[in-house]
Write a protein that holds these residues in place. Sequence first.
Motif, PDB file in Angstrom:
ATOM      1  N   GLY A  70     -22.906  -3.889  -2.193  1.00 43.42           N
ATOM      2  CA  GLY A  70     -24.343  -4.098  -3.115  1.00 43.42           C
ATOM      3  C   GLY A  70     -23.332  -4.119  -5.052  1.00 43.42           C
ATOM      4  N   GLN A  71     -22.043  -2.923  -5.159  1.00 43.02           N
ATOM      5  CA  GLN A  71     -21.716  -3.422  -6.320  1.00 43.02           C
ATOM      6  C   GLN A  71     -21.632  -4.770  -6.703  1.00 43.02           C
ATOM      7  OE1 GLN A  71     -18.495  -0.835  -6.336  1.00 43.02           O
ATOM      8  NE2 GLN A  71     -19.652   1.637  -6.532  1.00 43.02           N
ATOM      9  N   THR A  72     -20.674  -5.436  -5.685  1.00 38.80           N
ATOM     10  CA  THR A  72     -20.155  -7.145  -5.582  1.00 38.80           C
ATOM     11  C   THR A  72     -21.409  -7.523  -6.301  1.00 38.80           C
ATOM     12  OG1 THR A  72     -19.015  -6.484  -4.218  1.00 38.80           O
ATOM     13  CG2 THR A  72     -19.184  -8.948  -4.730  1.00 38.80           C
ATOM     14  N   TRP A  73     -22.240  -7.437  -5.545  1.00 37.42           N
ATOM     15  CA  TRP A  73     -23.149  -8.600  -6.038  1.00 37.42           C
ATOM     16  C   TRP A  73     -23.783  -8.553  -6.804  1.00 37.42           C
ATOM     17  CZ3 TRP A  73     -21.884 -12.049  -3.483  1.00 37.42           C
ATOM     18  CH2 TRP A  73     -20.933 -12.181  -2.128  1.00 37.42           C
ATOM     19  N   LEU A  74     -24.449  -7.193  -7.548  1.00 34.35           N
ATOM     20  CA  LEU A  74     -24.664  -6.453  -8.938  1.00 34.35           C
ATOM     21  C   LEU A  74     -24.194  -6.894  -9.789  1.00 34.35           C
ATOM     22  CD1 LEU A  74     -26.527  -2.926  -8.297  1.00 34.35           C
ATOM     23  CD2 LEU A  74     -27.820  -5.374  -9.243  1.00 34.35           C
ATOM     24  N   GLY A  75     -22.569  -7.080  -9.675  1.00 33.05           N
ATOM     25  CA  GLY A  75     -21.979  -7.372 -11.032  1.00 33.05           C
ATOM     26  C   GLY A  75     -21.759  -8.513 -11.109  1.00 33.05           C
ATOM     27  N   LEU A  76     -22.095  -9.311  -9.570  1.00 33.70           N
ATOM     28  CA  LEU A  76     -21.964 -10.935  -9.442  1.00 33.70           C
ATOM     29  C   LEU A  76     -23.441 -11.659 -11.319  1.00 33.70           C
ATOM     30  CD1 LEU A  76     -20.694 -13.855  -9.465  1.00 33.70           C
ATOM     31  CD2 LEU A  76     -21.928 -13.460  -7.155  1.00 33.70           C
ATOM     32  N   ASP A  77     -24.355 -11.002  -9.918  1.00 32.11           N
ATOM     33  CA  ASP A  77     -25.683 -11.001 -10.770  1.00 32.11           C
ATOM     34  C   ASP A  77     -25.400 -10.911 -12.604  1.00 32.11           C
ATOM     35  OD1 ASP A  77     -28.285 -11.408 -10.448  1.00 32.11           O
ATOM     36  OD2 ASP A  77     -28.596  -9.172 -11.552  1.00 32.11           O
ATOM     37  N   ALA A  78     -24.824  -9.752 -13.159  1.00 37.72           N
ATOM     38  CA  ALA A  78     -24.619  -9.389 -14.612  1.00 37.72           C
ATOM     39  C   ALA A  78     -24.304 -10.560 -14.827  1.00 37.72           C
ATOM     40  CB  ALA A  78     -24.729  -8.553 -15.386  1.00 37.72           C
ATOM     41  N   SER A  79     -22.724 -11.354 -14.756  1.00 36.33           N
ATOM     42  CA  SER A  79     -22.409 -11.999 -15.259  1.00 36.33           C
ATOM     43  C   SER A  79     -23.221 -13.875 -14.576  1.00 36.33           C
ATOM     44  CB  SER A  79     -20.918 -12.895 -13.858  1.00 36.33           C
ATOM     45  OG  SER A  79     -20.327 -11.236 -13.790  1.00 36.33           O
ATOM     46  N   LEU A  80     -23.558 -13.982 -13.873  1.00 34.25           N
ATOM     47  CA  LEU A  80     -24.435 -15.248 -13.461  1.00 34.25           C
ATOM     48  C   LEU A  80     -25.966 -14.755 -14.272  1.00 34.25           C
ATOM     49  CD1 LEU A  80     -24.872 -16.118 -10.127  1.00 34.25           C
ATOM     50  CD2 LEU A  80     -23.634 -16.873 -11.236  1.00 34.25           C
ATOM     51  N   ARG A  81     -25.871 -13.954 -15.142  1.00 38.40           N
ATOM     52  CA  ARG A  81     -27.640 -13.993 -15.959  1.00 38.40           C
ATOM     53  C   ARG A  81     -26.642 -14.003 -17.543  1.00 38.40           C
ATOM     54  NH1 ARG A  81     -32.051 -11.891 -14.350  1.00 38.40           N
ATOM     55  NH2 ARG A  81     -32.269 -11.073 -12.499  1.00 38.40           N
ATOM     56  N   ALA A  82     -25.659 -14.155 -17.803  1.00 40.16           N
ATOM     57  CA  ALA A  82     -25.215 -14.011 -19.214  1.00 40.16           C
ATOM     58  C   ALA A  82     -24.906 -15.157 -19.461  1.00 40.16           C
ATOM     59  CB  ALA A  82     -23.520 -13.255 -19.017  1.00 40.16           C
ATOM     60  N   LEU A  83     -24.744 -16.560 -18.457  1.00 40.93           N
ATOM     61  CA  LEU A  83     -24.912 -18.129 -18.433  1.00 40.93           C
ATOM     62  C   LEU A  83     -25.949 -18.470 -18.804  1.00 40.93           C
ATOM     63  CD1 LEU A  83     -21.607 -18.770 -16.031  1.00 40.93           C
ATOM     64  CD2 LEU A  83     -22.156 -18.033 -18.945  1.00 40.93           C
ATOM     65  N   GLY A  84     -27.283 -17.757 -18.638  1.00 38.84           N
ATOM     66  CA  GLY A  84     -28.459 -18.094 -18.540  1.00 38.84           C
ATOM     67  C   GLY A  84     -29.257 -18.061 -16.420  1.00 38.84           C
ATOM     68  N   SER A  85     -28.547 -17.325 -15.677  1.00 40.27           N
ATOM     69  CA  SER A  85     -28.828 -17.952 -14.723  1.00 40.27           C
ATOM     70  C   SER A  85     -28.685 -16.316 -13.830  1.00 40.27           C
ATOM     71  CB  SER A  85     -27.517 -18.735 -13.335  1.00 40.27           C
ATOM     72  OG  SER A  85     -27.826 -18.836 -12.048  1.00 40.27           O
ATOM     73  N   ARG A  86     -28.635 -16.545 -12.449  1.00 36.93           N
ATOM     74  CA  ARG A  86     -28.878 -15.087 -11.992  1.00 36.93           C
ATOM     75  C   ARG A  86     -28.506 -15.757  -9.898  1.00 36.93           C
ATOM     76  NH1 ARG A  86     -33.408 -13.249  -8.730  1.00 36.93           N
ATOM     77  NH2 ARG A  86     -34.925 -14.677  -8.381  1.00 36.93           N
ATOM     78  N   LEU A  87     -28.578 -14.285  -9.377  1.00 39.29           N
ATOM     79  CA  LEU A  87     -28.039 -14.428  -7.948  1.00 39.29           C
ATOM     80  C   LEU A  87     -29.333 -14.279  -7.233  1.00 39.29           C
ATOM     81  CD1 LEU A  87     -25.696 -14.262  -5.796  1.00 39.29           C
ATOM     82  CD2 LEU A  87     -25.510 -12.327  -6.133  1.00 39.29           C
ATOM     83  N   ALA A  88     -29.663 -14.785  -6.258  1.00 44.03           N
ATOM     84  CA  ALA A  88     -30.639 -14.684  -5.551  1.00 44.03           C
ATOM     85  C   ALA A  88     -30.545 -14.031  -4.413  1.00 44.03           C
ATOM     86  CB  ALA A  88     -31.581 -16.037  -5.365  1.00 44.03           C
ATOM     87  N   VAL A  89     -30.809 -13.184  -3.753  1.00 45.69           N
ATOM     88  CA  VAL A  89     -30.600 -12.654  -1.889  1.00 45.69           C
ATOM     89  C   VAL A  89     -31.294 -13.062  -1.332  1.00 45.69           C
ATOM     90  CG1 VAL A  89     -30.105 -10.535  -1.043  1.00 45.69           C
ATOM     91  CG2 VAL A  89     -29.439 -10.574  -3.395  1.00 45.69           C
ATOM     92  N   LEU A  90     -31.195 -13.643  -0.694  1.00 40.76           N
ATOM     93  CA  LEU A  90     -31.690 -14.054   0.600  1.00 40.76           C
ATOM     94  C   LEU A  90     -31.144 -13.482   2.180  1.00 40.76           C
ATOM     95  CD1 LEU A  90     -30.877 -18.115   0.982  1.00 40.76           C
ATOM     96  CD2 LEU A  90     -33.286 -16.870  -0.283  1.00 40.76           C
ATOM     97  N   HIS A  91     -32.404 -12.710   2.240  1.00 43.61           N
ATOM     98  CA  HIS A  91     -32.628 -11.770   3.842  1.00 43.61           C
ATOM     99  C   HIS A  91     -32.571 -12.280   5.332  1.00 43.61           C
ATOM    100  CE1 HIS A  91     -32.410  -7.726   1.193  1.00 43.61           C
ATOM    101  NE2 HIS A  91     -32.666  -8.687   0.363  1.00 43.61           N
ATOM    102  N   GLY A  92     -31.333 -12.356   5.669  1.00 43.70           N
ATOM    103  CA  GLY A  92     -31.913 -13.175   7.514  1.00 43.70           C
ATOM    104  C   GLY A  92     -29.853 -13.971   7.651  1.00 43.70           C
TER     105      GLY A  92
END
Length: 437
Positions: A69-91
């Motif tokens: 969870g820490q890893t993906w939250l940190g990556l999401d923050a980095s992507l949002r700084a570039l105008g994108s974001r991280l989507a989570v697919l469950h499955g």
Amino acid sequence: MASYSRRKTPDMSVMIYWFRQDARLHDAPALRWAAERASALCPVVCLPPESTTRWGVPRLGPHRQVARGQTWLGLDASLRALGSRLAVLHGEPAQALPALARQLGADTVVCERIAAPEEDAEVAALRAAGLTVREHWQSGLFEPSALPFAVADLPKVFSQFRQQLSRAACQPLAPLPALSQLPPWPAAAPALPGPSEAPCPPLASGCAFPYALPAWRLDEAAGLAHLAGYCAGEDIARYKATRNGLSGTAYSSKFSPWLACGALSVRQVWAALAARDAEYGVSEGTEWLRFELLWREYFRLLHLACGRQLYGTSGLNPQAPTPRHHPAGYARWCEGRTGQPLVDAAMRELAASGYLSNRLRQVAASYLLHELDDDWRAGAAWFEAQLVDYDVYSNQGNWLYIAGRGTDPRGGRRFNPDKQAAEYDADGAYRRLWGTA
């Protein structure tokens, strides 16, 4: 952060970027490839449902869940700084990614290559579903094609591997600069959840990797800060002398958790060691760290060379007897109740913190295999569930090595735990810390 030049081609299209064990924006060849070619990019991570192994062990224990969870939250923050974001697919990726591709009108998934059976099967399933999958080998120091031998001819002994690299003067590729821009989020993307972090279990004060603290979070920002701080400090020069320590945060580099989740690039680490040497001179510490990074590399290349054979009963040793499994003894080992004080202390630390020194990993593994006569695959499964620095290549390679089913020229390693305790815990401090002395 450096910018990049997007390659405007007639076939630019919506793409999915599937993050696997490469949670970073620096030195990210696969992500850069996609960013240069996509008209729109959907960065995702797939979280399969919880499952257990044949040994009754969960694939993802509580410490790994928090770390992930820490890893993906940190990556999401980095992507949002570039105008994108991280989507989570469950499955499972085989179902989740094709379904998303249909919604986006995309036919290409870009990801890193992980040369292990389950990970290869995931990619094969995507291709069978009609998707184009662009894999990039990016978790190692060297491009396989640049080695002084074909991967199929990888030396079966590490020392020979290292000597051949030295004779050929092989040098790792320089790390790529961090991306500073990304293609836009796809307009047709459905509403997708972002990452979240599981509650952190209480960590004992003696934990050697206190990932609950901000400086030890398993994300790219903390990993890069730790690398810079360690290379600027004095502990690195003493690394060879202290690396067999059992307690504390300073006896070893602690790079492995960030390397394992991909928040830190191994090429970035190698470059930082070189920069340290250029400023202060070569030390035994930096030399030994490079030696250990080459071991990490060797286990990756071994997977490319041998693949599924590494996961069979006999590993690379066809003469090895079929291992036996003893559930009661295995359970006592997992819980730190074998009656052997050093082994029990190690297993209690592992369960309590998700981390264990390299020395104690070897001692604990040896005890399960050679004293309890249990199946090496069961031990590997327990480490997979627990370790916040779990890495499929190194975990499998090291367990095979200790079991005499890998590349150890001695045919396996057996450690006397009493002798190990006398040498590395002479005052009993470690055993007292974990309640076994």
